[in-house]
Design a protein around this motif. Structure first.
Motif, PDB file in Angstrom:
ATOM      1  N   MET A   1      83.395  33.759  18.661  1.00  0.00           N
ATOM      2  CA  MET A   1      82.256  33.627  17.790  1.00  0.00           C
ATOM      3  C   MET A   1      80.989  33.628  18.651  1.00  0.00           C
ATOM      4  O   MET A   1      80.978  33.121  19.752  1.00  0.00           O
ATOM      5  CB  MET A   1      82.336  32.330  16.984  1.00  0.00           C
ATOM      6  N   TYR A   2      79.931  34.195  18.113  1.00  0.00           N
ATOM      7  CA  TYR A   2      78.640  34.225  18.792  1.00  0.00           C
ATOM      8  C   TYR A   2      77.676  33.239  18.146  1.00  0.00           C
ATOM      9  O   TYR A   2      77.694  33.065  16.925  1.00  0.00           O
ATOM     10  CB  TYR A   2      78.044  35.632  18.743  1.00  0.00           C
ATOM     11  N   ILE A   3      76.844  32.614  18.962  1.00  0.00           N
ATOM     12  CA  ILE A   3      75.876  31.625  18.497  1.00  0.00           C
ATOM     13  C   ILE A   3      74.476  32.166  18.764  1.00  0.00           C
ATOM     14  O   ILE A   3      74.150  32.537  19.894  1.00  0.00           O
ATOM     15  CB  ILE A   3      76.051  30.279  19.249  1.00  0.00           C
ATOM     16  N   HIS A   4      73.655  32.214  17.716  1.00  0.00           N
ATOM     17  CA  HIS A   4      72.261  32.632  17.860  1.00  0.00           C
ATOM     18  C   HIS A   4      71.469  31.434  18.356  1.00  0.00           C
ATOM     19  O   HIS A   4      71.434  30.388  17.710  1.00  0.00           O
ATOM     20  CB  HIS A   4      71.721  33.124  16.518  1.00  0.00           C
ATOM     21  N   ILE A   5      70.816  31.571  19.528  1.00  0.00           N
ATOM     22  CA  ILE A   5      70.085  30.442  20.104  1.00  0.00           C
ATOM     23  C   ILE A   5      68.570  30.614  20.003  1.00  0.00           C
ATOM     24  O   ILE A   5      67.817  29.804  20.530  1.00  0.00           O
ATOM     25  CB  ILE A   5      70.496  30.174  21.565  1.00  0.00           C
ATOM     26  N   GLY A   6      68.130  31.652  19.313  1.00  0.00           N
ATOM     27  CA  GLY A   6      66.707  31.883  19.131  1.00  0.00           C
ATOM     28  C   GLY A   6      66.312  33.260  19.642  1.00  0.00           C
ATOM     29  O   GLY A   6      67.044  33.881  20.410  1.00  0.00           O
ATOM     30  N   GLY A   7      65.146  33.720  19.198  1.00  0.00           N
ATOM     31  CA  GLY A   7      64.686  35.041  19.596  1.00  0.00           C
ATOM     32  C   GLY A   7      65.727  36.077  19.238  1.00  0.00           C
ATOM     33  O   GLY A   7      66.253  36.094  18.130  1.00  0.00           O
ATOM     34  N   ASP A   8      66.058  36.926  20.171  1.00  0.00           N
ATOM     35  CA  ASP A   8      67.105  37.915  19.929  1.00  0.00           C
ATOM     36  C   ASP A   8      68.323  37.655  20.813  1.00  0.00           C
ATOM     37  O   ASP A   8      69.068  38.563  21.148  1.00  0.00           O
ATOM     38  CB  ASP A   8      66.565  39.328  20.153  1.00  0.00           C
ATOM     39  N   ILE A   9      68.530  36.389  21.179  1.00  0.00           N
ATOM     40  CA  ILE A   9      69.622  36.010  22.082  1.00  0.00           C
ATOM     41  C   ILE A   9      70.779  35.384  21.312  1.00  0.00           C
ATOM     42  O   ILE A   9      70.598  34.435  20.552  1.00  0.00           O
ATOM     43  CB  ILE A   9      69.150  35.004  23.156  1.00  0.00           C
ATOM     44  N   SER A  13      80.364  31.653  22.046  1.00  0.00           N
ATOM     45  CA  SER A  13      80.515  30.191  22.015  1.00  0.00           C
ATOM     46  C   SER A  13      81.425  29.677  23.128  1.00  0.00           C
ATOM     47  O   SER A  13      81.230  28.569  23.620  1.00  0.00           O
ATOM     48  CB  SER A  13      81.030  29.728  20.656  1.00  0.00           C
ATOM     49  N   ASP A  14      82.402  30.483  23.554  1.00  0.00           N
ATOM     50  CA  ASP A  14      83.294  30.024  24.618  1.00  0.00           C
ATOM     51  C   ASP A  14      82.640  30.072  25.997  1.00  0.00           C
ATOM     52  O   ASP A  14      83.196  29.568  26.966  1.00  0.00           O
ATOM     53  CB  ASP A  14      84.595  30.829  24.616  1.00  0.00           C
ATOM     54  N   LYS A  15      81.438  30.639  26.100  1.00  0.00           N
ATOM     55  CA  LYS A  15      80.717  30.704  27.374  1.00  0.00           C
ATOM     56  C   LYS A  15      79.626  29.633  27.481  1.00  0.00           C
ATOM     57  O   LYS A  15      78.957  29.531  28.495  1.00  0.00           O
ATOM     58  CB  LYS A  15      80.078  32.084  27.570  1.00  0.00           C
ATOM     59  N   ILE A  16      79.447  28.847  26.422  1.00  0.00           N
ATOM     60  CA  ILE A  16      78.435  27.791  26.442  1.00  0.00           C
ATOM     61  C   ILE A  16      79.016  26.550  27.115  1.00  0.00           C
ATOM     62  O   ILE A  16      80.043  26.026  26.694  1.00  0.00           O
ATOM     63  CB  ILE A  16      77.938  27.461  25.020  1.00  0.00           C
ATOM     64  N   ILE A  17      78.340  26.102  28.172  1.00  0.00           N
ATOM     65  CA  ILE A  17      78.777  24.915  28.907  1.00  0.00           C
ATOM     66  C   ILE A  17      78.200  23.654  28.272  1.00  0.00           C
ATOM     67  O   ILE A  17      78.881  22.650  28.143  1.00  0.00           O
ATOM     68  CB  ILE A  17      78.351  25.004  30.384  1.00  0.00           C
ATOM     69  N   GLY A  18      76.930  23.717  27.871  1.00  0.00           N
ATOM     70  CA  GLY A  18      76.311  22.545  27.272  1.00  0.00           C
ATOM     71  C   GLY A  18      75.027  22.882  26.546  1.00  0.00           C
ATOM     72  O   GLY A  18      74.351  23.858  26.861  1.00  0.00           O
ATOM     73  N   ILE A  19      74.721  22.058  25.541  1.00  0.00           N
ATOM     74  CA  ILE A  19      73.481  22.160  24.774  1.00  0.00           C
ATOM     75  C   ILE A  19      72.789  20.809  24.907  1.00  0.00           C
ATOM     76  O   ILE A  19      73.386  19.776  24.599  1.00  0.00           O
ATOM     77  CB  ILE A  19      73.769  22.478  23.294  1.00  0.00           C
ATOM     78  N   PHE A  20      71.535  20.835  25.357  1.00  0.00           N
ATOM     79  CA  PHE A  20      70.836  19.594  25.673  1.00  0.00           C
ATOM     80  C   PHE A  20      69.477  19.530  24.987  1.00  0.00           C
ATOM     81  O   PHE A  20      68.794  20.542  24.868  1.00  0.00           O
ATOM     82  CB  PHE A  20      70.639  19.482  27.187  1.00  0.00           C
ATOM     83  N   ASP A  21      69.102  18.331  24.580  1.00  0.00           N
ATOM     84  CA  ASP A  21      67.789  18.079  24.000  1.00  0.00           C
ATOM     85  C   ASP A  21      66.783  18.026  25.141  1.00  0.00           C
ATOM     86  O   ASP A  21      66.873  17.148  26.007  1.00  0.00           O
ATOM     87  CB  ASP A  21      67.810  16.755  23.234  1.00  0.00           C
ATOM     88  N   ILE A  22      65.854  18.951  25.167  1.00  0.00           N
ATOM     89  CA  ILE A  22      64.927  19.049  26.294  1.00  0.00           C
ATOM     90  C   ILE A  22      63.998  17.844  26.379  1.00  0.00           C
ATOM     91  O   ILE A  22      63.641  17.397  27.467  1.00  0.00           O
ATOM     92  CB  ILE A  22      64.146  20.376  26.258  1.00  0.00           C
TER      93      ILE A  22
END
Length: 81
Positions: A1-9, A13-22
């Motif tokens: 599955m692909y995750i839209h992270i903003g813009g055109d990116i 999902s299996d390549k995401i290591i972490g999502i952090f609150d900046i």
């Protein structure tokens, strides 16, 4: 599955290591140093010019990359589920 992270990116999902609150993590000296180091190395990618809310660490093409996203970490995590 692909995750839209903003813009055109979109990222696999299996390549995401972490999502952090900046906002919450950038007050930590170690995280701040990490982001500054990546910035100097040219390894930070801004997905949009909007106010950043999160950063996503992933491996893409066998290399670690960090994306600065205007989408909240809660929304990105929901998209992963």
């Amino acid at each position: 599955m692909y995750i839209h992270i903003g813009g055109d990116i979109t990222l696999p999902s299996d390549k995401i290591i972490g999502i952090f609150d900046i906002e919450k993590t950038s007050v930590n000296k170690d995280v701040n140093d990490y982001l500054m180091k990546l910035q100097k190395q040219g390894r930070i990618y801004y997905v949009s010019y909007d106010m950043p809310k999160s950063f996503v660490v992933s491996t893409r093409d066998g290399r670690e990359r960090t994306y600065i996203s205007p989408i909240s970490p809660a929304t990105l995590i929901k998209r992963c589920k």
